[in-house]
Design an enzyme around this catalytic site. Structure first.
Site, mmCIF file in Angstrom:
data_model
loop_
_atom_site.group_PDB
_atom_site.id
_atom_site.type_symbol
_atom_site.label_atom_id
_atom_site.label_comp_id
_atom_site.label_asym_id
_atom_site.label_seq_id
_atom_site.Cartn_x
_atom_site.Cartn_y
_atom_site.Cartn_z
ATOM 1 N N HIS A 218 168.995 124.870 -32.216
ATOM 2 C CA HIS A 218 168.522 124.310 -30.956
ATOM 3 C C HIS A 218 167.803 125.348 -30.097
ATOM 4 C CE1 HIS A 218 171.860 121.734 -32.259
ATOM 5 N NE2 HIS A 218 171.114 120.763 -31.766
ATOM 6 N N ILE A 428 166.632 118.096 -18.115
ATOM 7 C CA ILE A 428 166.007 116.850 -18.563
ATOM 8 C C ILE A 428 167.065 115.764 -18.726
ATOM 9 C CG2 ILE A 428 164.702 115.765 -20.429
ATOM 10 C CD1 ILE A 428 163.461 118.525 -20.987
#
Length: 599
Positions: A218, A428
């Site tokens: 990630h 986000i």
């Protein structure tokens, strides 16, 4: 960096549309959520459902196929799918024999898949799960369950799919898959960073001549930053670390995967394997099969990983069974063209799915995670001027709308904090969840039960956000309000009691405690002071809670991380504040500002 996209808000939806269009003879999309469903699947067997964040393609959607998974539940970029997506996707392929879930061991995936399983179990559907934790660099051997799942997903999914197609029971499928997982060891390195769509800078910066050793999938930092090394030197170091962990000896047999992280060429992977094979030959270890490919990627990250999968006769049997999907095949390629009319395959289309978790219907996963064009602030109306002494349902609704706008405005700030030691998606995710909560709250004008307001906002976040944040921050609103007798207004004592219930639910599900560098570091001291001073009124109580949470955020800078992406960094996470704790502080600050009439 320029990416071949349209709006960054629609990346996953448009990727899914294109993927299903390209491979429509094999797959269909779930009609309500981002689930990839195999069209012609074996009947009368345990269903295999895999999943995780998008951005790692072809994993996970690209490993749905014959002899592989029956379906994949797909989250937003680098974020786990939400519980509703998991539930609906599994319901679409469940055939009465139960469902096995296989996914990487990350906090968000663990929480969301657990809740998806609970939804299924509530309907009498048996489930099992296997969390892949093959990354030997991410935690020591005595903390195996803290390790991340990376490219080893490939071998675990392959064996699980074969075991399911062989007709094994749910218990036996789970046992075989756990055995495959426990015999799979991986380590990776990054040579260049990745960049999330819509974000204007890479997830991390890597100076010229340096590499991140022990990198995850990630973009989170590796366990060590070291100088650039020749391929043979680097591969030998990686190999030796795997061997320390893998309990391999002369005469053992393995499968090998050298996996590219997104921008690494086959040439480089082949050079790396050349050295791996020499080391295996030196140690008398036989190679049964080898793959050089980019199966588990991280956008355009540079680098690679090495995976060794130790075989015994049982595992070899399942590994050698044929499988096919557009990105991965073993054995005879009988699935290269879609078959029709073959016995044992289900040709029924997916249809008629509803969400048992939400009586108002599922929130559409087609909506973007965060819509940059949908950030207009809500009109906030208070029941009176000046300081509020209680929160009626209308005030609670407007307060949560105000907090939602506050968090949305802080998206860049939260993204920056999370990028320092995580993957940068917290801002986000929080903004996207708050948008969903806003949409729900805006439809609740006239609601008279104050608990129903908190419950609706929390449920909207939980079912839409994905990642660990969806379950945790959804529970912050939802858990304390759920099951409470209807009430028209909250006193300070009521609010304190609600937050205590929410904290208990969050800690029960996430297992975090103070000092673990999570949102709990801010929430625990805030709840403690709320319980100690609610008799002073809502405003003074919230002022004290806000101050306690702010101190909790500051304290997270002193801690190593025990959960989430940053846990593998160990002491390298010290000095950075936790993004989740920061969000808790901002939420409490928003409560105080609304009550004090200082918005």
């Amino acid at each position: 960096m320029r990416k071949i996209i349209n709006s960054p808000d629609n990346v996953v939806a448009e990727m899914m549309e294109g993927y299903i269009s390209a491979y429509g003879k094999y797959y269909e999309k779930h009609p309500e959520v981002n689930g990839v469903i195999l069209k012609k699947k074996r009947k009368d067997k345990v269903a295999l459902v895999i999943g995780g964040g998008s951005g790692h393609e072809p994993m996970f959607s690209g490993f749905v196929g014959k002899g592989l998974a029956d379906a994949a539940a797909c989250g937003n970029i680098f974020a786990s799918p939400d519980p509703n997506t998991i539930y609906e996707t599994a319901k679409a392929v469940e055939q009465g024999k139960g469902v096995l879930f296989v996914y990487g061991c990350y906090a968000g995936d663990n929480l969301n898949f657990d809740m998806g399983e609970e939804f299924l179990n509530d309907e009498g559907i048996p489930t099992g799960h296997v969390r892949v934790w093959d990354d030997v660099a991410s935690a020591p051997k005595d903390r195996m369950e803290d390790r991340r799942g990376i490219a080893g997903d490939v071998f675990v999914v392959k064996v699980a799919g074969a075991a399911c197609d062989a007709g094994l029971s749910l218990e036996e499928v789970t046992r075989v898959t756990e055995k495959a997982r426990d015999n799979t060891k991986t380590i990776g390195v990054a040579t260049a960073p990745a960049q999330l769509p819509g974000i204007d800078k890479p997830i991390f910066e890597l100076p010229e001549g340096e590499i991140e050793y022990g990198m995850g999938l990630h973009g989170e930092r590796g366990v060590l930053r070291t100088t650039w090394q020749d391929a043979d030197v680097l591969v030998e170091k990686m190999y030796e670390q795997i061997m320390e962990d893998a309990n391999l000896k002369a005469g053992d047999e393995v499968c090998v995967l050298v996996n590219g992280l997104g921008s690494t060429t086959i040439t480089e992977l082949a050079i790396a394997y050349r050295k791996v094979k020499k080391l295996l030959d030196r140690d008398g270890i036989k190679v049964h099969d080898t793959d050089l490919n980019s199966y588990c990627t991280s956008q355009e990250m540079g680098g690679f990983s090495i995976t060794l999968f130790k075989l015994d006769e049982e595992l070899k049997t399942y590994y050698d069974m044929p499988c096919y999907c557009p990105f991965y095949a073993k054995g005879e390629l009988t699935g290269a063209r879609a078959e029709t009319g073959k016995p044992g395959y289900d040709e029924d289309a997916v249809s008629g799915h509803t969400c048992a978790a939400d009586g108002d219907g599922a929130l559409s996963a087609e909506e973007p995670e965060f819509d940059e064009n949908d950030t207009a602030a809500a009109e906030i109306v208070r029941s009176r001027e000046g300081v509020l002494t209680e929160l009626n349902a209308a005030d609670a609704r407007n307060m949560l709308l105000y907090i939602a706008d506050k968090i949305i405005a802080k998206k860049p700030y939260l993204t920056e904090i999370d990028s320092a030691i995580g993957d940068g998606d917290h801002g986000i995710g929080m903004a996207g969840g708050m948008q969903k909560a806003k949409k729900k709250l805006l439809k609740m004008e006239g609601e008279e039960n104050v608990y129903a307001v908190f419950e609706a906002a929390g449920k909207a976040m939980l079912l839409s956000m994905g990642g660990a944040s969806g379950v945790i921050f959804g529970s912050l609103y939802l858990a304390g309000a759920k099951g409470m007798e209807p009430k028209s207004a909250l006193t300070a004592e009521d609010l304190a009691e609600m937050e205590r219930k929410s904290l208990a639910a969050i800690q029960e599900r996430g297992k975090a405690k103070v000092g673990d560098k999570t949102m709990v570091d801010a929430l625990v001291p805030a709840v403690e002071v709320m319980e100690g001073c609610f008799d002073q009124g809502i405003l003074d109580m919230l002022k004290a809670a806000e101050a306690a949470a702010a101190q909790g955020v500051e304290d997270t800078k002193k801690y190593q991380a025990r959960f989430g992406r940053a846990k593998s960094l160990m002491e390298r996470a010290v000095g950075y504040q936790d993004a989740g704790a920061t969000s808790v502080w901002l939420i409490l600050q928003g409560m105080r500002e609304f009550v004090e009439d200082k918005m």
